[in-house]
Design a protein around this motif. Structure first.
Motif, mmCIF file in Angstrom:
data_model
loop_
_atom_site.group_PDB
_atom_site.id
_atom_site.type_symbol
_atom_site.label_atom_id
_atom_site.label_comp_id
_atom_site.label_asym_id
_atom_site.label_seq_id
_atom_site.Cartn_x
_atom_site.Cartn_y
_atom_site.Cartn_z
ATOM 1 N N LEU A 40 0.797 -1.216 0.000
ATOM 2 C CA LEU A 40 0.000 0.000 0.000
ATOM 3 C C LEU A 40 0.837 1.278 0.000
ATOM 4 N N PRO A 41 1.815 1.447 0.913
ATOM 5 C CA PRO A 41 2.594 2.687 0.876
ATOM 6 C C PRO A 41 3.324 2.899 -0.450
ATOM 7 N N LEU A 42 3.846 1.798 -1.034
ATOM 8 C CA LEU A 42 4.541 1.915 -2.313
ATOM 9 C C LEU A 42 3.580 2.337 -3.415
ATOM 10 N N LEU A 43 2.380 1.745 -3.429
ATOM 11 C CA LEU A 43 1.389 2.080 -4.448
ATOM 12 C C LEU A 43 0.942 3.537 -4.330
ATOM 13 N N LEU A 44 0.805 4.015 -3.084
ATOM 14 C CA LEU A 44 0.388 5.402 -2.877
ATOM 15 C C LEU A 44 1.469 6.382 -3.315
ATOM 16 N N GLN A 45 2.718 5.942 -3.322
ATOM 17 C CA GLN A 45 3.805 6.825 -3.743
ATOM 18 C C GLN A 45 4.036 6.809 -5.245
ATOM 19 N N MET A 46 3.477 5.840 -5.952
ATOM 20 C CA MET A 46 3.719 5.753 -7.385
ATOM 21 C C MET A 46 3.336 7.032 -8.133
ATOM 22 N N PRO A 47 2.194 7.683 -7.807
ATOM 23 C CA PRO A 47 1.905 8.961 -8.483
ATOM 24 C C PRO A 47 2.978 10.020 -8.220
ATOM 25 N N ILE A 48 3.591 9.982 -6.994
ATOM 26 C CA ILE A 48 4.668 10.922 -6.697
ATOM 27 C C ILE A 48 5.873 10.628 -7.576
ATOM 28 N N PHE A 49 6.216 9.340 -7.702
ATOM 29 C CA PHE A 49 7.340 8.949 -8.559
ATOM 30 C C PHE A 49 7.108 9.423 -9.995
ATOM 31 N N MET A 50 5.907 9.148 -10.501
ATOM 32 C CA MET A 50 5.612 9.505 -11.873
ATOM 33 C C MET A 50 5.565 11.020 -12.054
ATOM 34 N N GLY A 51 4.983 11.717 -11.068
ATOM 35 C CA GLY A 51 4.930 13.173 -11.145
ATOM 36 C C GLY A 51 6.327 13.773 -11.172
ATOM 37 N N LEU A 52 7.217 13.265 -10.290
ATOM 38 C CA LEU A 52 8.591 13.757 -10.261
ATOM 39 C C LEU A 52 9.318 13.411 -11.559
ATOM 40 N N PHE A 53 9.032 12.229 -12.109
ATOM 41 C CA PHE A 53 9.648 11.823 -13.375
ATOM 42 C C PHE A 53 9.290 12.806 -14.488
ATOM 43 N N PHE A 54 8.014 13.168 -14.580
ATOM 44 C CA PHE A 54 7.586 14.077 -15.648
ATOM 45 C C PHE A 54 8.076 15.503 -15.396
ATOM 46 N N VAL A 55 8.162 15.904 -14.128
ATOM 47 C CA VAL A 55 8.714 17.221 -13.812
ATOM 48 C C VAL A 55 10.161 17.297 -14.274
ATOM 49 N N LEU A 56 10.942 16.228 -13.988
ATOM 50 C CA LEU A 56 12.337 16.187 -14.414
ATOM 51 C C LEU A 56 12.465 16.068 -15.927
ATOM 52 N N ASN A 57 11.562 15.304 -16.524
ATOM 53 C CA ASN A 57 11.601 15.125 -17.972
ATOM 54 C C ASN A 57 11.380 16.457 -18.686
ATOM 55 N N ASP A 58 10.445 17.258 -18.149
ATOM 56 C CA ASP A 58 10.213 18.585 -18.725
ATOM 57 C C ASP A 58 11.403 19.503 -18.460
ATOM 58 N N ALA A 59 11.960 19.390 -17.233
ATOM 59 C CA ALA A 59 13.100 20.240 -16.890
ATOM 60 C C ALA A 59 14.311 19.916 -17.749
ATOM 61 N N GLN A 60 14.449 18.632 -18.130
ATOM 62 C CA GLN A 60 15.570 18.212 -18.969
ATOM 63 C C GLN A 60 15.544 18.924 -20.319
ATOM 64 N N ARG A 61 14.348 19.272 -20.757
ATOM 65 C CA ARG A 61 14.194 20.001 -22.017
ATOM 66 C C ARG A 61 14.036 21.503 -21.785
ATOM 67 N N ASN A 62 14.418 21.923 -20.562
ATOM 68 C CA ASN A 62 14.318 23.336 -20.173
ATOM 69 C C ASN A 62 12.899 23.871 -20.321
ATOM 70 N N LYS A 63 11.925 23.000 -20.050
ATOM 71 C CA LYS A 63 10.527 23.372 -20.152
ATOM 72 C C LYS A 63 9.986 23.713 -18.775
ATOM 73 N N ALA A 64 9.303 24.826 -18.690
ATOM 74 C CA ALA A 64 8.750 25.255 -17.409
ATOM 75 C C ALA A 64 7.701 24.263 -16.928
ATOM 76 N N GLY A 65 7.566 24.169 -15.614
ATOM 77 C CA GLY A 65 6.583 23.262 -15.038
ATOM 78 C C GLY A 65 5.194 23.854 -15.029
ATOM 79 N N VAL A 66 4.310 23.220 -14.280
ATOM 80 C CA VAL A 66 2.919 23.669 -14.228
ATOM 81 C C VAL A 66 2.675 24.644 -13.082
ATOM 82 N N GLY A 67 3.685 24.793 -12.213
ATOM 83 C CA GLY A 67 3.513 25.651 -11.052
ATOM 84 C C GLY A 67 4.679 26.603 -10.866
#
Length: 306
Positions: free
Chosen positions: A110-137
Motif C-alpha cells: 500500500l505505501p509503495l502504491l500510494l507513492q507511485m503517483p509521486i514517482f511519476m509526477g517527479l519523473f515528468f517534472v524532471l523530464n520537462d526540466a531536462q528540455r528546459n521546459k517550465a513546469g505547471v507551477g
C-alpha cells in the motif's frame, strides 16, 4: 487534461520551497546539493503524510498474522473441493474473515502504491526540466534549467543510466540502483525473518511475502536504469526511511510469537521492565463460572450411564 497536474504542481511547490530555503542559508543556487536536499525535503513531507497509512499497514499485517490459524482451517475445510459452489463459498468466507479481523493481504504494497503517483509526477517534472521546459507551477523555465543541469558527483540530476555515455553517470546510477534494490530486499527480509510467527511459515500470507521479497527489488532494478538520477534520489531516500521505520517498529512493536517479540521480552527482562500479567480475582471467578456448566453436564452423563 493531465491527470497528474495537481501532483506535479504540489511537487514543484515543495521542491521550490525547499530549494529556496537551502539557497538562502548558504548553498549555491544552481548546485546539485541544494536540489538534492530539496528532494530529501520532498521525501520527508511525503513520508510524514503517509505515517497514518503506515500505522494502518502495521495493524493490518499483525491482523494477518493472527488470522492465519483460522485461514489454515478454512483452507483445510475446502481442500480438494474444486466445484464452483465450494470455490465461491471459500472466497466468500475468506473475505468475511479478512473483513471481520481488519486484515489485508496486500497491505505491504500500500505505501509503495500510494507513492507511485509521486514517482511519476517527479519523473515528468524532471523530464520537462531536462528540455528546459517550465513546469505547471512554481518551477519556471529558469528553475527548470537549474534543476536539470544541477550536478552531483559530476552527474546531472536529469541523466539516466542508459541515457548518458558519461562514466560518472554510469557509476552513480549503478550505485544508486544497487542501494535501492538492497534496501528494499533488506526491509522485506527483516519482516520475514524477525517479525513473523514460525507457526505460520507455510501460510498463504507468508507465500505472498516470499514473492514480494524478490519481486519488489526486481522492480527497482528494472525501473532504476530508466529513471533520472533525481527520481532515483527520491526513491533511495524513501527506501532508507522505510528501512529505518520498519526496524523501529519491529524492535518496539513486534508481532507476538516472532523472534523479534522474544528478543524484546529478553531485553525488557534484563532491564527488569518485563511485566507478567497475573490473573485477577474477577478473571478467576469468570473461569469458574465457565467451567461449572461443563462439570454439571458431565455429572448428568455419568448418572445416566450408571
Amino acid at each position: 487534461m493531465d491527470l497528474l497536474w495537481p501532483i506535479k504542481w504540489l511537487i514543484e511547490l515543495i521542491l521550490v520551497s525547499f530549494h529556496t530555503l537551502f539557497s538562502s542559508i548558504g548553498f549555491s543556487f544552481n548546485s546539485g546539493a541544494s536540489w538534492v536536499l530539496a528532494i530529501v525535503g520532498l521525501v520527508l513531507v511525503v513520508r510524514a503524510a503517509l505515517i497514518p497509512v503506515f500505522v494502518k499497514q502495521i495493524k493490518s499485517q499483525r491482523n494477518m498474522m493472527l488470522v492465519q490459524p483460522e485461514l489454515l482451517k478454512l483452507q483445510k475445510k475446502y481442500k480438494g473441493k474444486t466445484d464452483r459452489e465450494s470455490r465461491e463459498k471459500f472466497a466468500r468466507e475468506q473475505m468475511d474473515l479478512y473483513k471481520r479481523t481488519g486484515s489485508n493481504p496486500l497491505s505491504s504494497c500500500l505505501p509503495l502504491l500510494l507513492q507511485m503517483p509521486i514517482f511519476m509526477g517527479l519523473f515528468f517534472v524532471l523530464n520537462d526540466a531536462q528540455r528546459n521546459k517550465a513546469g505547471v507551477g512554481l518551477l519556471d523555465a529558469a528553475l527548470a534549467q537549474s534543476f536539470s543541469q544541477a550536478e552531483i558527483f559530476g552527474a546531472r540530476l536529469s541523466d539516466t543510466f542508459f541515457g548518458s555515455d558519461d562514466l560518472n553517470v554510469k557509476i552513480l546510477a549503478g550505485t544508486m540502483i544497487f542501494l535501492m534494490t538492497a534496501s528494499q530486499f533488506i526491509t522485506q527480509k527483516q519482516i520475514m525473518t524477525k517479525n513473523q510467527n514460525p507457526d505460520v511459515q507455510n501460510s498463504q500470507f507468508m507465500q505472498t511475502q516470499k514473492i514480494l521479497l524478490y519481486v519488489l527489488p526486481f522492480v527497482f532494478l528494472i525501473s532504476g536504469v530508466t529513471f533520472p538520477l533525481g527520481v532515483m534520489t527520491y526513491w533511495l531516500v524513501s527506501n532508507f526511511w522505510t528501512m529505518g521505520q520498519q526496524f523501529l517498529v519491529i524492535r518496539n512493536m513486534p508481532t507476538p510469537g516472532s523472534p523479534a517479540f522474544k528478543a524484546r521480552e529478553e531485553r525488557l527482562a534484563r532491564k527488569g521492565k518485563l511485566q507478567i500479567e497475573e490473573p485477577t480475582a474477577a478473571a478467576e471467578e469468570e473461569t469458574k463460572k465457565r467451567q461449572q456448566p461443563v462439570g454439571k453436564q458431565r455429572a448428568k452423563k455419568k448418572k445416566k450411564q450408571t
